[in-house]
Design a protein around this motif. Structure first.
Motif, PDB file in Angstrom:
ATOM      1  N   PHE A  24     -19.299  22.955   7.099  1.00  0.00           N
ATOM      2  CA  PHE A  24     -18.920  21.682   6.499  1.00  0.00           C
ATOM      3  C   PHE A  24     -19.362  20.512   7.373  1.00  0.00           C
ATOM      4  O   PHE A  24     -19.916  19.523   6.875  1.00  0.00           O
ATOM      5  CB  PHE A  24     -17.404  21.649   6.297  1.00  0.00           C
ATOM      6  CG  PHE A  24     -16.891  20.352   5.732  1.00  0.00           C
ATOM      7  CD1 PHE A  24     -17.094  20.035   4.395  1.00  0.00           C
ATOM      8  CD2 PHE A  24     -16.211  19.452   6.539  1.00  0.00           C
ATOM      9  CE1 PHE A  24     -16.621  18.840   3.867  1.00  0.00           C
ATOM     10  CE2 PHE A  24     -15.738  18.258   6.025  1.00  0.00           C
ATOM     11  CZ  PHE A  24     -15.945  17.946   4.687  1.00  0.00           C
ATOM     12  N   ALA A  25     -19.134  20.627   8.698  1.00  0.00           N
ATOM     13  CA  ALA A  25     -19.515  19.554   9.627  1.00  0.00           C
ATOM     14  C   ALA A  25     -21.022  19.337   9.636  1.00  0.00           C
ATOM     15  O   ALA A  25     -21.504  18.201   9.693  1.00  0.00           O
ATOM     16  CB  ALA A  25     -19.021  19.898  11.036  1.00  0.00           C
ATOM     17  N   THR A  26     -21.769  20.426   9.553  1.00  0.00           N
ATOM     18  CA  THR A  26     -23.231  20.331   9.549  1.00  0.00           C
ATOM     19  C   THR A  26     -23.733  19.665   8.272  1.00  0.00           C
ATOM     20  O   THR A  26     -24.620  18.795   8.308  1.00  0.00           O
ATOM     21  CB  THR A  26     -23.855  21.734   9.690  1.00  0.00           C
ATOM     22  OG1 THR A  26     -23.338  22.368  10.861  1.00  0.00           O
ATOM     23  CG2 THR A  26     -25.357  21.640   9.804  1.00  0.00           C
ATOM     24  N   CYS A  27     -23.182  20.048   7.143  1.00  0.00           N
ATOM     25  CA  CYS A  27     -23.585  19.446   5.868  1.00  0.00           C
ATOM     26  C   CYS A  27     -23.236  17.960   5.802  1.00  0.00           C
ATOM     27  O   CYS A  27     -24.011  17.152   5.267  1.00  0.00           O
ATOM     28  CB  CYS A  27     -22.928  20.190   4.706  1.00  0.00           C
ATOM     29  SG  CYS A  27     -23.519  21.878   4.481  1.00  0.00           S
ATOM     30  N   ARG A  28     -22.080  17.609   6.363  1.00  0.00           N
ATOM     31  CA  ARG A  28     -21.664  16.201   6.374  1.00  0.00           C
ATOM     32  C   ARG A  28     -22.474  15.376   7.361  1.00  0.00           C
ATOM     33  O   ARG A  28     -22.608  14.160   7.199  1.00  0.00           O
ATOM     34  CB  ARG A  28     -20.177  16.102   6.729  1.00  0.00           C
ATOM     35  CG  ARG A  28     -19.219  16.456   5.623  1.00  0.00           C
ATOM     36  CD  ARG A  28     -19.217  15.413   4.514  1.00  0.00           C
ATOM     37  NE  ARG A  28     -18.909  14.085   5.032  1.00  0.00           N
ATOM     38  CZ  ARG A  28     -17.682  13.612   5.176  1.00  0.00           C
ATOM     39  NH1 ARG A  28     -16.624  14.356   4.854  1.00  0.00           N
ATOM     40  NH2 ARG A  28     -17.487  12.389   5.645  1.00  0.00           N
ATOM     41  N   GLY A  29     -23.001  16.027   8.401  1.00  0.00           N
ATOM     42  CA  GLY A  29     -23.744  15.305   9.434  1.00  0.00           C
ATOM     43  C   GLY A  29     -22.855  14.385  10.235  1.00  0.00           C
ATOM     44  O   GLY A  29     -23.288  13.307  10.663  1.00  0.00           O
ATOM     45  N   SER A  30     -21.597  14.804  10.461  1.00  0.00           N
ATOM     46  CA  SER A  30     -20.639  13.975  11.194  1.00  0.00           C
ATOM     47  C   SER A  30     -20.689  14.310  12.685  1.00  0.00           C
ATOM     48  O   SER A  30     -20.375  15.450  13.069  1.00  0.00           O
ATOM     49  CB  SER A  30     -19.226  14.223  10.649  1.00  0.00           C
ATOM     50  OG  SER A  30     -18.263  13.594  11.457  1.00  0.00           O
ATOM     51  N   PRO A  31     -21.056  13.339  13.540  1.00  0.00           N
ATOM     52  CA  PRO A  31     -21.153  13.617  14.976  1.00  0.00           C
ATOM     53  C   PRO A  31     -19.836  14.089  15.593  1.00  0.00           C
ATOM     54  O   PRO A  31     -19.826  15.014  16.404  1.00  0.00           O
ATOM     55  CB  PRO A  31     -21.579  12.265  15.566  1.00  0.00           C
ATOM     56  CG  PRO A  31     -22.295  11.578  14.448  1.00  0.00           C
ATOM     57  CD  PRO A  31     -21.543  11.990  13.218  1.00  0.00           C
ATOM     58  N   TRP A  32     -18.694  13.451  15.210  1.00  0.00           N
ATOM     59  CA  TRP A  32     -17.431  13.833  15.827  1.00  0.00           C
ATOM     60  C   TRP A  32     -16.995  15.232  15.391  1.00  0.00           C
ATOM     61  O   TRP A  32     -16.409  15.982  16.183  1.00  0.00           O
ATOM     62  CB  TRP A  32     -16.336  12.804  15.521  1.00  0.00           C
ATOM     63  CG  TRP A  32     -15.797  12.826  14.123  1.00  0.00           C
ATOM     64  CD1 TRP A  32     -16.221  12.080  13.082  1.00  0.00           C
ATOM     65  CD2 TRP A  32     -14.727  13.647  13.620  1.00  0.00           C
ATOM     66  NE1 TRP A  32     -15.503  12.371  11.937  1.00  0.00           N
ATOM     67  CE2 TRP A  32     -14.566  13.318  12.245  1.00  0.00           C
ATOM     68  CE3 TRP A  32     -13.896  14.597  14.174  1.00  0.00           C
ATOM     69  CZ2 TRP A  32     -13.612  13.930  11.439  1.00  0.00           C
ATOM     70  CZ3 TRP A  32     -12.933  15.210  13.375  1.00  0.00           C
ATOM     71  CH2 TRP A  32     -12.801  14.882  12.029  1.00  0.00           C
ATOM     72  N   MET A  33     -17.308  15.604  14.143  1.00  0.00           N
ATOM     73  CA  MET A  33     -17.010  16.964  13.686  1.00  0.00           C
ATOM     74  C   MET A  33     -17.863  17.989  14.433  1.00  0.00           C
ATOM     75  O   MET A  33     -17.379  19.059  14.799  1.00  0.00           O
ATOM     76  CB  MET A  33     -17.269  17.084  12.181  1.00  0.00           C
ATOM     77  CG  MET A  33     -16.221  16.450  11.310  1.00  0.00           C
ATOM     78  SD  MET A  33     -16.538  16.800   9.549  1.00  0.00           S
ATOM     79  CE  MET A  33     -15.109  16.018   8.801  1.00  0.00           C
ATOM     80  N   THR A  41     -26.392  10.722  16.226  1.00  0.00           N
ATOM     81  CA  THR A  41     -25.832   9.502  16.841  1.00  0.00           C
ATOM     82  C   THR A  41     -26.925   8.548  17.305  1.00  0.00           C
ATOM     83  O   THR A  41     -26.880   7.338  17.023  1.00  0.00           O
ATOM     84  CB  THR A  41     -24.945   9.878  18.038  1.00  0.00           C
ATOM     85  OG1 THR A  41     -23.883  10.738  17.594  1.00  0.00           O
ATOM     86  CG2 THR A  41     -24.335   8.641  18.681  1.00  0.00           C
ATOM     87  N   ASN A  42     -27.913   9.066  18.030  1.00  0.00           N
ATOM     88  CA  ASN A  42     -28.953   8.216  18.606  1.00  0.00           C
ATOM     89  C   ASN A  42     -29.846   7.574  17.549  1.00  0.00           C
ATOM     90  O   ASN A  42     -30.348   6.472  17.703  1.00  0.00           O
ATOM     91  CB  ASN A  42     -29.832   9.007  19.575  1.00  0.00           C
ATOM     92  CG  ASN A  42     -29.063   9.387  20.835  1.00  0.00           C
ATOM     93  OD1 ASN A  42     -28.010   8.843  21.119  1.00  0.00           O
ATOM     94  ND2 ASN A  42     -29.617  10.333  21.589  1.00  0.00           N
TER      95      ASN A  42
END
Length: 251
Positions: free
Chosen positions: A80-89, A244-245
């Protein structure tokens, strides 16, 4: 903000990292299922062995089952975190993988050490269980289960039972019998008749062999899964940093 050309160049890298991390997370999820299976197997197959070593039922199988369940949940979270592309996740996922790596590494080392030190402990525990055998308590039931399953009798051989209080009254336990034919309490009290009715091989060497081989399997699985986490930690940290970068956004 990075130039548009640079962000366009990094998109294929991020897509590639996401593909690898999703694939990794699915494999990670599957390792959780394996740990669940190993925990259930340990609870069912090794309970009699562990009950000889400990007064209370061991928590080791439950630890494996609990760890496996947590890994299954976080494996799905990683996808889920990978699909969302959320850095904090992704950072949270990497932190969890680090904790799993350390925990499984410690478990693997402990299992390997215990594998080589088990003989002295099981020797004293098994000898004590034979001497205090009454056919009713948990350790007596564990002795019966082992003798039936491994086709053995006593610690070194069936004559060990002649030194116990139980044998003076009831004879050798029926769990030593090769078959139920003529295996009566009367015959088991007679050393001459009993010697032809019971297993002759002692249980100590068989028990330690089974335990050492099974604990070796568990330790090996723990080591293998532990070092597998390093790949996930690397992928999650790299993807989080790239997103992030470069201020990458899902479309």
């Amino acid at each position: 903000m990075s130039p548009p050309s640079r962000r366009l160049q990094t998109k294929p890298v991020i897509t590639c990292l996401k593909t690898f991390l999703i694939s990794y997370s699915l494999i990670f999820w599957f390792t959780g299922v394996i740990l669940l299976a190993v925990g259930v197997w340990g609870k069912v197959s090794l309970e009699a062995y562990f009950s000889l070593i400990s007064e209370d039922s061991t928590n080791a199988p439950y630890v494996l089952i609990g760890t496996g369940a947590i890994i299954v949940v976080f494996g799905l979270f990683g996808c889920f975190a990978t699909c969302r592309g959320s850095p904090w996740m992704l950072k949270l996922y990497a932190m969890f993988l680090t904790l799993v790596f350390l925990a499984e590494l410690i478990a693997g080392v402990s299992g390997f050490i215990f594998r080589h030190e088990i003989k002295d402990k099981i020797s004293k525990a098994y000898e004590g269980a034979v001497q205090t055998y009454d056919g009713k308590d948990n350790k007596s039931k564990a002795v019966d289960a082992l003798q039936k399953k491994l086709h053995c009798c006593g610690m070194t051989n069936s004559s060990d039972w002649g030194k116990t209080e139980y044998s003076q009254i009831h004879g050798i336990p029926m769990s030593c019998c090769k078959s139920s034919d003529n295996c009566t309490e009367e015959n088991l009290r007679d050393p001459g008749k009993a010697s032809t009715l019971v297993f002759t091989q002692g249980c100590f060497s068989l028990v330690t062999s089974v335990l050492e081989s099974n604990l070796g399997i568990i330790a090996g699985v723990s080591f293998g899964i532990a070092f597998f986490q390093v790949i996930g930690i690397f992928l999650a940290c790299c993807l989080s940093r790239y997103i992030t970068n470069n201020q990458y956004e899902m479309v």
